[in-house]
Write an enzyme that holds these catalytic residues in place. Structure first.
Site, PDB file in Angstrom:
ATOM      1  N   TYR A 265       0.848  -1.207   0.000  1.00  0.00           N
ATOM      2  CA  TYR A 265       0.000   0.000   0.000  1.00  0.00           C
ATOM      3  C   TYR A 265       0.879   1.251   0.000  1.00  0.00           C
ATOM      4  O   TYR A 265       0.965   1.956  -0.966  1.00  0.00           O
ATOM      5  CB  TYR A 265      -0.951  -0.009   1.193  1.00  0.00           C
ATOM      6  CG  TYR A 265      -1.936   1.133   1.171  1.00  0.00           C
ATOM      7  CD1 TYR A 265      -3.054   1.099   0.342  1.00  0.00           C
ATOM      8  CD2 TYR A 265      -1.757   2.255   1.965  1.00  0.00           C
ATOM      9  CE1 TYR A 265      -3.960   2.147   0.300  1.00  0.00           C
ATOM     10  CE2 TYR A 265      -2.655   3.318   1.943  1.00  0.00           C
ATOM     11  CZ  TYR A 265      -3.753   3.256   1.108  1.00  0.00           C
ATOM     12  OH  TYR A 265      -4.647   4.304   1.068  1.00  0.00           O
TER      13      TYR A 265
ATOM     14  N   SER B 141      -6.375   1.002  -4.422  1.00  0.00           N
ATOM     15  CA  SER B 141      -6.491   2.422  -4.141  1.00  0.00           C
ATOM     16  C   SER B 141      -5.118   3.077  -4.281  1.00  0.00           C
ATOM     17  O   SER B 141      -4.539   3.055  -5.363  1.00  0.00           O
ATOM     18  CB  SER B 141      -7.098   2.628  -2.749  1.00  0.00           C
ATOM     19  OG  SER B 141      -7.514   3.950  -2.572  1.00  0.00           O
TER      20      SER B 141
ATOM     21  N   ASP C  54     -17.725   3.634  -7.950  1.00  0.00           N
ATOM     22  CA  ASP C  54     -16.666   4.064  -7.045  1.00  0.00           C
ATOM     23  C   ASP C  54     -16.598   5.593  -7.076  1.00  0.00           C
ATOM     24  O   ASP C  54     -16.155   6.187  -8.051  1.00  0.00           O
ATOM     25  CB  ASP C  54     -15.320   3.463  -7.462  1.00  0.00           C
ATOM     26  CG  ASP C  54     -14.206   3.749  -6.457  1.00  0.00           C
ATOM     27  OD1 ASP C  54     -14.420   4.581  -5.553  1.00  0.00           O
ATOM     28  OD2 ASP C  54     -13.136   3.130  -6.570  1.00  0.00           O
TER      29      ASP C  54
ATOM     30  N   HIS D 222     -15.707   1.500  -3.906  1.00  0.00           N
ATOM     31  CA  HIS D 222     -14.281   1.422  -3.629  1.00  0.00           C
ATOM     32  C   HIS D 222     -13.905   0.158  -2.865  1.00  0.00           C
ATOM     33  O   HIS D 222     -12.731  -0.171  -2.756  1.00  0.00           O
ATOM     34  CB  HIS D 222     -13.851   2.662  -2.851  1.00  0.00           C
ATOM     35  CG  HIS D 222     -12.396   2.948  -2.909  1.00  0.00           C
ATOM     36  ND1 HIS D 222     -11.728   3.166  -4.101  1.00  0.00           N
ATOM     37  CD2 HIS D 222     -11.448   3.031  -1.938  1.00  0.00           C
ATOM     38  CE1 HIS D 222     -10.449   3.391  -3.852  1.00  0.00           C
ATOM     39  NE2 HIS D 222     -10.250   3.307  -2.560  1.00  0.00           N
TER      40      HIS D 222
END
Length: 716
Positions: free
Chosen positions: A486, A566, A649, A684
């Site tokens: 991430y 993301s 999203d 999302h």
């Protein structure tokens, strides 16, 4: 729900059985070229800081729900992707095993109010968790809200909820189709009847009851223009009070900053019910202003406690005018301070900064209960209000825990999980320091077969970076590996259970979580080391993780798949452009792919804390250098790519992934497939139904298995 020490769990899944890499030819050969759908190129060029920047697929930013041309493009892309996925031999096996693995009882941490206990439960394959209530600790649970009855496709979910102090009312939110927008309603707990109250245009909001139960505080945005609900920037958030039994139009404005429309505001009521705390921020970084409102006289007059948007200030409890705060002011790894709110400039240390990172703090049963990260693993420590050490909460092992409770009640609950340990809920007596299992899941696999190992590797600039390596204990030779990352927004990723990942590891695959810079695993310095001008460190850390896994014989050079969502989707897009030779397959999900326009849509403007401003020359040059959409390079052989997004999203709008996919398919980057999977009525990630999670995961893992050489055996 009530404020709790919350350490972000990994909400991903995986599939079953071991295998050696016996089919390298499946990774190096494409049976036939894929004919991608035609995508119109429209000549759009802007000169930005002296550079002509082409954006031929800007039309794909349009909302799929209102632009028939974009809708047709989505349909054509899904048709092509579905046809390819149908050829993958492991798809059915993964889906079958995922269905078995997800079919276990799952509980949320109970919330005690009055004599009642509120908690979520999923019996196994329910699309949405159901909210239950018990009238006593050992009483029979009864269904309070079942969101599975709200929509035929299971895509309408229960969002935030909060019971009143006496447990007689429940305010809750409804999330439809994965959108961040919420509809807020109120339930009578005694009768189970939904009350007439209904609130709209609520997003990124806490729900905080007044102590007397007369109503609650919440945050909302102005109603957007028709047709712009899912793309317009989110500005001018304000705090309101809703009195039960009245229309939303009559709600009382409590706090707003119309002169600074980018500021967002969240409200919470103090433990004693006397005050309202309004926390103000402008981006995603933990930099807050704090305003105190005395609720006793009904005037709602604001008093500024903290100015400047410079540091984190999170409420941990109060005794009268003495407030306890978690802050990183003069303490980049966090500390607890006390403040007399009649003299807010005077603060004193209660629990000083430690080598570990302070992740959360809460007053429970008269004690300060603090959650720390120690090399990306949870440790919960207890202190007296004067800072005396009282001990730690003994956890079952190396993992992640989150604890919840009230300031004046010694009865608390905590959840514990690890990569090989499904979430178990424990009842914890704070004063006696005693825990007993309250809900223990029974799962369709043997956790003892899996080992969890923490390793450290060296990044490009010499930084020591941790990773977790998880696999079956009998998998010792190089094996197909899924590397996940991430690296942003001060978010820490810690050991947590994932049914899907078990499915990958059962088949003989390895799962690796790299705790790269940009996250919060080592405090503010770790975050700062991976944002703004330092963002390249995030990509270097991840690339170094891949190189380490190959050098150490955990995987082969053509056996490494990478995954992230993301900001993690941005990570995957960037590192594929920079080192396409290193990876066999890439799975970027709901990624931020156009770094020059991200701040123009919905919540994108919050992200400038991590990314910078595309409108500023210095930031533009940094963003332009790694933007996935703008740096796809012809003449290089790219790995197989399956990008994923969803039509609803409104956090990272799907146009990011649409444009990125179109550019991939239009560029000469080799014969491997470069596809996109676009989910309908999903956002999302939050609120996604179980059946859609299983379908999507089966597709992703079958794709990764094909290109890493993981032999997928049928489910027995």
């Amino acid at each position: 729900m009530a404020r709790a020490i919350l350490l972000l769990p990994l909400l991903f899944a995986a599939p079953i059985h071991a295998a050696e890499d016996k089919r390298p030819e499946t990774r190096s050969t494409v049976a036939a070229p894929i004919t991608y759908p035609a995508t119109d190129k429209v000549p759009v060029t802007e000169t930005l800081f002296g550079e002509a920047v082409a954006d031929p697929y800007r039309w794909l930013e349009n909302d799929v729900r209102s632009d028939p041309k974009v809708a047709a493009w989505v349909a054509a892309q899904n048709k092509t992707t579905d046809a390819y996925l149908a050829t993958l031999p492991g798809r059915a096996a993964f889906k079958a095993r995922l269905t078995q693995l997800f079919n276990y009882e799952r509980f949320g941490v109970p919330e005690k109010k009055g004599s009642r206990y509120f908690y979520s439960r999923n019996s196994g394959l329910q699309n949405q968790a159901v909210l239950y209530v018990r009238d006593s600790l050992d009483g029979e649970g009864r269904v309070l809200i079942d969101p599975n009855t709200w929509a035929k496709d299971g895509a309408t979910a229960l969002g935030e909820y909060q019971p009143s102090e006496d447990g007689k009312r429940l305010v809750y939110s409804i999330q439809d189709g994965g959108s961040d927008w919420r509809t807020v309603k109120v339930l009578d707990v005694d009768t189970g009847q939904v009350m007439p109250d209904e609130l709209k245009w609520v997003k990124f909001s806490a729900l905080a009851w007044a102590k007397d139960g007369s109503g609650f505080f919440y945050s909302r945005f102005p109603e957007p223009k028709a047709g712009a609900e899912f793309q317009a920037l989110n500005e001018n958030q304000a705090v309101y009070f809703h009195k039960l039994g009245t229309a939303q139009a009559a709600d009382r404005l409590v706090y707003s900053t119309p002169d600074t429309p980018k500021r967002g505001h969240s409200a919470q009521v103090t433990d004693d019910g006397r005050y309202l705390i309004v926390t103000t921020s402008e981006g995603t970084d933990n930099r807050y202003e704090v305003t105190l409102i005395d609720l006793a006289d009904g005037k709602y007059a604001p008093k500024k406690l903290v100015n400047g948007l410079e540091n984190e200030w999170s409420y941990a409890g109060n005794t009268g005018n003495t407030f306890y705060w978690q802050t990183n002011k003069d303490a980049p790894r966090g500390r607890i301070v006390a403040m007399d709110v009649t003299r807010p400039q005077a603060i004193r240390d209660v629990v000083p900064q430690d080598q570990a990172v302070l992740e959360g703090a809460r007053t429970i049963g008269g004690q300060l209960v603090l959650s720390y990260l120690v090399d990306a693993k949870t440790e919960i420590r207890r202190y007296a209000p004067d800072g005396r050490k009282l001990g730690t909460v003994k956890l079952p092992g190396i993992g992640t825990a989150s604890i919840s409770g009230d300031a004046d009640d010694a009865e608390a609950f905590y959840a514990y999980t690890s990569f090989n340990a499904p979430t178990t809920i424990y009842r914890y007596d704070v004063k006696a320091d005693r825990a007993t299992a309250w809900a223990s899941p029974k799962v369709a696999f043997d956790p003892s077969r899996y080992g969890v190992e923490q390793r450290f590797y060296t990044s490009k600039d010499g930084t020591r970076v941790p990773m977790f390596v998880v696999r079956r204990k009998d998998v010792t030779a190089p094996a197909p590996t899924m590397l996940w990352g991430y690296g942003g927004f001060n978010v820490s990723y810690t050991p947590a259970f994932s049914a899907s990942r078990i499915a990958w590891m059962e088949q003989g695959g390895v799962f690796v979580l790299a705790n790269i810079r940009g996250g919060g695993e080592y405090g503010k310095a770790w975050h700062d080391g991976g944002r703004l001008k330092n963002k390249q460190n995030v990509f270097d850390d991840f690339i170094a993780a891949g190189e380490y896994l190959i050098a150490e014989g955990i995987t082969k050079k053509d056996g490494l798949a990478i995954q992230g969502g993301s900001n993690g989707g941005l990570l995957i897009g960037a590192v594929v452009n920079q080192r396409p030779d290193l990876f066999a397959a890439a799975l970027p999900a709901v990624g931020v792919m156009d770094m020059l326009r991200f701040d123009r849509f919905t919540a994108g403007r919050y992200w400038v804390d991590d990314y910078g401003y595309p409108s500023k020359a210095e930031d533009f040059m940094i963003l332009r250098a790694y933007s996935p959409y703008h740096n796809i390079t012809a003449g290089k052989t790219y790995p197989a790519i399956l990008a994923t997004t969803a039509d609803t999203d409104d956090r990272v709008v799907p146009g990011h992934t649409f444009k990125y996919t179109a550019m991939l398919q239009a560029t000469d980057i080799g014969p491997k497939p470069h596809l996109v999977r676009i989910e309908t009525r999903a956002g999302h990630g939050s609120g996604k139904p179980t059946d859609k999670i299983i379908e999507e995961t089966a597709d992703l893992y079958a794709f990764a298995a094909k290109w890493t050489g993981l032999e997928v055996r049928p489910v027995e």
